[in-house]
Design a protein around this motif. Structure first.
Motif, short mmCIF file in Angstrom:
data_model
loop_
_atom_site.label_atom_id
_atom_site.label_comp_id
_atom_site.label_asym_id
_atom_site.label_seq_id
_atom_site.Cartn_x
_atom_site.Cartn_y
_atom_site.Cartn_z
N ASN A 113 0.84 -1.19 0.00
CA ASN A 113 0.00 0.00 0.00
C ASN A 113 0.88 1.25 0.00
O ASN A 113 2.11 1.15 -0.07
N ALA A 114 0.27 2.40 0.13
CA ALA A 114 1.00 3.68 0.08
C ALA A 114 2.01 3.82 1.21
O ALA A 114 2.94 4.62 1.14
N TYR A 115 1.88 3.02 2.28
CA TYR A 115 2.77 3.10 3.44
C TYR A 115 3.82 1.99 3.44
O TYR A 115 4.54 1.82 4.41
N GLY A 116 3.86 1.22 2.34
CA GLY A 116 4.85 0.15 2.23
C GLY A 116 4.46 -1.12 2.96
O GLY A 116 5.26 -2.05 3.06
N GLN A 117 3.23 -1.19 3.45
CA GLN A 117 2.77 -2.39 4.15
C GLN A 117 2.09 -3.33 3.16
O GLN A 117 1.62 -2.90 2.10
N PRO A 118 2.00 -4.63 3.50
CA PRO A 118 1.32 -5.56 2.59
C PRO A 118 -0.11 -5.11 2.31
O PRO A 118 -0.84 -4.76 3.24
N LYS A 128 -8.96 -24.42 5.64
CA LYS A 128 -10.04 -23.45 5.74
C LYS A 128 -9.50 -22.04 5.57
O LYS A 128 -8.54 -21.65 6.22
N LEU A 129 -10.14 -21.30 4.70
CA LEU A 129 -9.83 -19.88 4.54
C LEU A 129 -10.55 -19.14 5.67
O LEU A 129 -11.75 -19.31 5.87
N ILE A 130 -9.82 -18.35 6.42
CA ILE A 130 -10.40 -17.65 7.57
C ILE A 130 -10.74 -16.21 7.23
O ILE A 130 -11.82 -15.73 7.54
N SER A 131 -9.81 -15.50 6.58
CA SER A 131 -10.09 -14.10 6.24
C SER A 131 -9.20 -13.62 5.09
O SER A 131 -8.14 -14.17 4.85
N ILE A 132 -9.71 -12.59 4.43
CA ILE A 132 -8.96 -11.92 3.37
C ILE A 132 -9.02 -10.43 3.68
O ILE A 132 -10.11 -9.86 3.79
N GLY A 133 -7.87 -9.82 3.84
CA GLY A 133 -7.80 -8.39 4.06
C GLY A 133 -7.19 -7.72 2.84
O GLY A 133 -6.11 -8.09 2.40
N ILE A 134 -7.90 -6.75 2.28
CA ILE A 134 -7.44 -6.06 1.07
C ILE A 134 -7.41 -4.56 1.36
O ILE A 134 -8.44 -3.98 1.73
N ASP A 135 -6.25 -3.94 1.19
CA ASP A 135 -6.14 -2.50 1.37
C ASP A 135 -6.97 -1.80 0.29
O ASP A 135 -6.74 -2.01 -0.90
#
Length: 194
Positions: A113-118, A128-135
């Motif tokens: 992202n704009a701050y260099g974080q994933p 099992k898929l638990i969560s998906i986080g998308i900036d």
């Protein structure tokens, strides 16, 4: 209600997720209007909702065919050679937990992202898929097909963390109780000397 006796999750017209026999996604299709129809903060949730529907479809196919899903926990026969190959008690416990407790694994996509974080974070167990986080900011400027591909690559990273079973012809000749005794004895040895 359906023939399975449960109310199926709602099917999305914008997202579809194909689920493999290990219960993790093997295909994600994002419709042309996916990005325009949702607020970017809802992208991850929309894919998780489609994933739940994909799980439902997989379960329905298995029920109709009489198929049993593959076990998510290894048998003693599969786990013993791996556990007996450990050299320290910490290594033994870490592997044991990984094999039998299905602790969540968090992996990140390559985008930042704009701050260099994933910009993409996937949390899953090996079954099992638990969560998906998308900036949201990153997602707005990224092609939907790349987002889907990055999520699938994250799922592959989770699969890759699964220890590969090892066959041992000598251990195969032992009974389950002999194998269990051997594993417990190895753990006791490591507690004293490892």
């Amino acid at each position: 209600m359906t023939r399975l006796g449960i109310t199926p999750p709602e099917k999305s017209s914008l997202v579809s997720v194909e689920v493999g026999s290990d219960r993790l996604p093997i295909g994600i299709s994002l419709g042309r209007s996916w990005k325009n129809s949702l607020d970017p903060s809802q992208y991850g949730r929309s894919i998780m909702d489609a994933y739940r529907y994909g799980l439902y479809l997989m379960a329905a196919r298995m029920v109709e065919s009489g198929e049993l899903p593959p076990s998510t926990v290894p048998s003693l026969r599969d786990a013993a050679p791996l556990l007996l190959g450990t050299r320290t008690i910490d290594e033994f416990r870490e592997l044991y937990d990984h094999l039998f407790l299905e602790n969540p694994i968090t992996v990140h996509g390559p985008g930042r992202n704009a701050y260099g974080q994933p910009a993409l974070t996937v949390t899953a167990t090996e079954s099992k898929l638990i969560s998906i986080g998308i900036d949201p900011g990153w997602a707005e400027g990224t092609d939907a097909n790349f987002i889907a591909q990055d999520i699938l690559e994250c799922c592959q990273q989770v699969r890759a963390k699964k220890p590969q079973s090892v066959k041992d012809v000598y251990l195969d000749q032992e009974s389950d109780s002999e194998l269990a005794s051997r594993v417990v004895g190895h753990e006791q040895y490591l507690l004293q000397y490892g």
